[in-house]
Design an enzyme around this catalytic site. Structure first.
Site, PDB file in Angstrom:
ATOM      1  N   ILE A  87      -4.338  -2.080  -0.650  1.00 18.64           N
ATOM      2  CA  ILE A  87      -3.601  -2.993  -1.514  1.00 18.64           C
ATOM      3  C   ILE A  87      -3.805  -4.432  -1.055  1.00 18.64           C
ATOM      4  CG2 ILE A  87      -1.295  -3.615  -2.360  1.00 18.64           C
ATOM      5  CD1 ILE A  87      -0.510  -0.667  -1.598  1.00 18.64           C
ATOM      6  N   CYS A  88      -4.131  -5.285  -2.026  1.00 16.65           N
ATOM      7  CA  CYS A  88      -4.309  -6.699  -1.705  1.00 16.65           C
ATOM      8  C   CYS A  88      -3.004  -7.421  -2.044  1.00 16.65           C
ATOM      9  CB  CYS A  88      -5.473  -7.272  -2.498  1.00 16.65           C
ATOM     10  SG  CYS A  88      -5.806  -8.983  -2.108  1.00 16.65           S
ATOM     11  N   LEU A  89      -2.162  -7.573  -1.041  1.00 15.38           N
ATOM     12  CA  LEU A  89      -0.846  -8.184  -1.268  1.00 15.38           C
ATOM     13  C   LEU A  89      -0.560  -9.084  -0.065  1.00 15.38           C
ATOM     14  CD1 LEU A  89       1.852  -8.314  -2.833  1.00 15.38           C
ATOM     15  CD2 LEU A  89       2.581  -6.271  -1.599  1.00 15.38           C
TER      16      LEU A  89
END
Lengths: 151, 265
Positions: A87-89
């Site tokens: 996840i790109c967060l």
């Protein structure tokens, strides 16, 4: 052995049970408190609605000073989710704060489902469709939702 | 041939999770640093510092000046937490035999949690850090017969305790910045709000400290800090800055670009 990370994870778990946020759940795996399984329910009024998306959360002894590694196990179609489920967060990377707990992590991911950030894409196809062809985007997301019942 | 395979394996692949690769590399660098430098080192003279700068006239002059002003120094690990770690070690070390100051600090530290929660910090996690922080503070208050300087040194080299102390001081710093945001806003470049600055540069571990962090923490705790600057500047002296301005310095730190160590007058 009790280390600060393990002690803190026990507290995180206790809090998650006593004060569960809507639409997310999580628990340590049977034999290892450093690895958790979690579920995020697709938020209402989004194409993810009704989906039950499974994730794994892997902590290190440096938690909560460093973020855990969170990954979708269920197949996802989302601008900020990599093909491998990563996840790109920002809060899981450079904007992590030790004041976040598991509950905060899961609710942040839940809001990411409602509000993707197509300008920092991990899945360029999903980002492009989200911006240019919302109907096709929603169709692909719905396929993941249905897939999530089977998993 | 060997080179070719290497090139192809490092070629940019948009499907690969780049964030994870970067974080992996970062972890490797951190590991190398942690294997070679203690979180807080032993007390030492200025000999090794002098050796480090052998042949560098500007720095040698400054080391000489420093050696005239201070008795010894103690190094901290350069991991971005060095200001907080150096500050807390040096200060708690003094509290070991200063009952009056200890009582003042204990009182302030005890109340600090409710202040943070009132500012909107999440109670659950703040409590976790506060508990561990107070555990360390309580140890210090036991008196030298049951908790010695050596015990403090050991505790500060235990990552779990040491990092929790750093985190809690970061939260206190963030709280002070946000409480006085009208004042601190002037120090922040660009159009970041104080709250954003705190989330990005103060609360996360391993983020380096600047003047603004030092001003906020020393103000929040009412503990004066004197920083001695050792850099390429022309002056032959190590210039002192006191935080907050005009305060009586309780803690002395040596600053070299990007890093803080402890100084003993």
């Amino acid at each position: 052995m009790s280390t600060p990370a393990r002690r803190r994870l026990m507290r995180d778990f206790k809090r998650l049970q006593e004060d569960p946020p809507t639409g997310v759940s999580g628990a340590p795996t049977d034999n290892n408190i450093m690895i958790w399984n979690a579920v995020i329910f697709g938020p209402h009024d989004t194409p993810f609605e009704d989906g039950t998306f499974k994730l794994t959360i892997e902590f290190t002894e440096e938690y909560p000073n460093k973020p855990p590694t969170v990954r979708f196990v269920s197949k996802m179609f989302h601008p900020n989710v990599y093909a491998d489920g990563g996840i790109c967060l920002d809060i899981l990377q450079n904007r992590w704060s030790p004041t976040y707990d598991v509950s905060a992590i899961l609710t942040s991911i839940q809001s990411l489902l409602s509000d993707p950030n197509p300008n920092s894409p991990a899945n360029s196809m999903a980002a492009q469709l989200y911006k240019e062809n919302r109907r096709e985007y929603e169709k692909r997301v719905k396929a993941c939702v249905e897939q999530s019942f089977v998993d | 041939m060997g080179d070719e395979t290497q090139v192809s394996s490092t070629k940019f692949d948009p499907g690969v999770n780049q964030d994870e690769l970067i974080m992996q590399q970062q972890r490797q660098i951190e590991k190398e640093i942690s294997e070679t430098t203690a979180l807080v080192g032993d007390m030492e003279g200025f000999g090794t510092l002098e050796d480090e700068y052998a042949g560098d006239d500007i720095y040698c002059q400054k080391v000489h000046d420093l050696a005239g002003k201070y008795k010894s120094m103690r190094r901290t690990r350069p991991d971005g937490n060095c200001f907080f770690r150096a500050f807390s070690y040096a200060y708690l070390e003094q509290l070991l035999d200063n009952r009056e100051e200890y009582d003042r600090f204990h009182d302030l530290a005890t109340k600090s949690k409710d202040n943070l929660v009132a500012l909107g910090f999440p109670q659950f996690t703040v409590e976790d850090f506060h508990d561990t922080f107070m555990e360390v503070v309580d140890h210090v208050g036991q008196g030298p017969s049951s908790f010695s300087q050596l015990d403090l040194h050991k505790l500060f080299n235990e990552q779990g305790y040491s990092d929790y102390v750093v985190v809690y001081l970061r939260l206190i710093t963030s709280g002070q910045l946000q409480r006085d945001s009208d004042f601190y806003q002037h120090f922040i470049e660009g159009d970041r709000s104080v709250a954003d600055f705190c989330h990005q540069e103060v609360e996360p571990m391993y983020k380096e400290s600047d003047h603004i962090h030092i001003i906020a923490l020393s103000t929040a705790l009412n503990v004066g800090v004197r920083v001695r600057y050792m850099d390429r500047g022309e002056a032959s002296e190590v210039i002192a800055h006191d935080f907050p301005e005009g305060s009586h310095p309780a803690v002395h730190l040596l600053y070299r670009p990007g890093h803080y160590d402890i100084l003993y007058p």
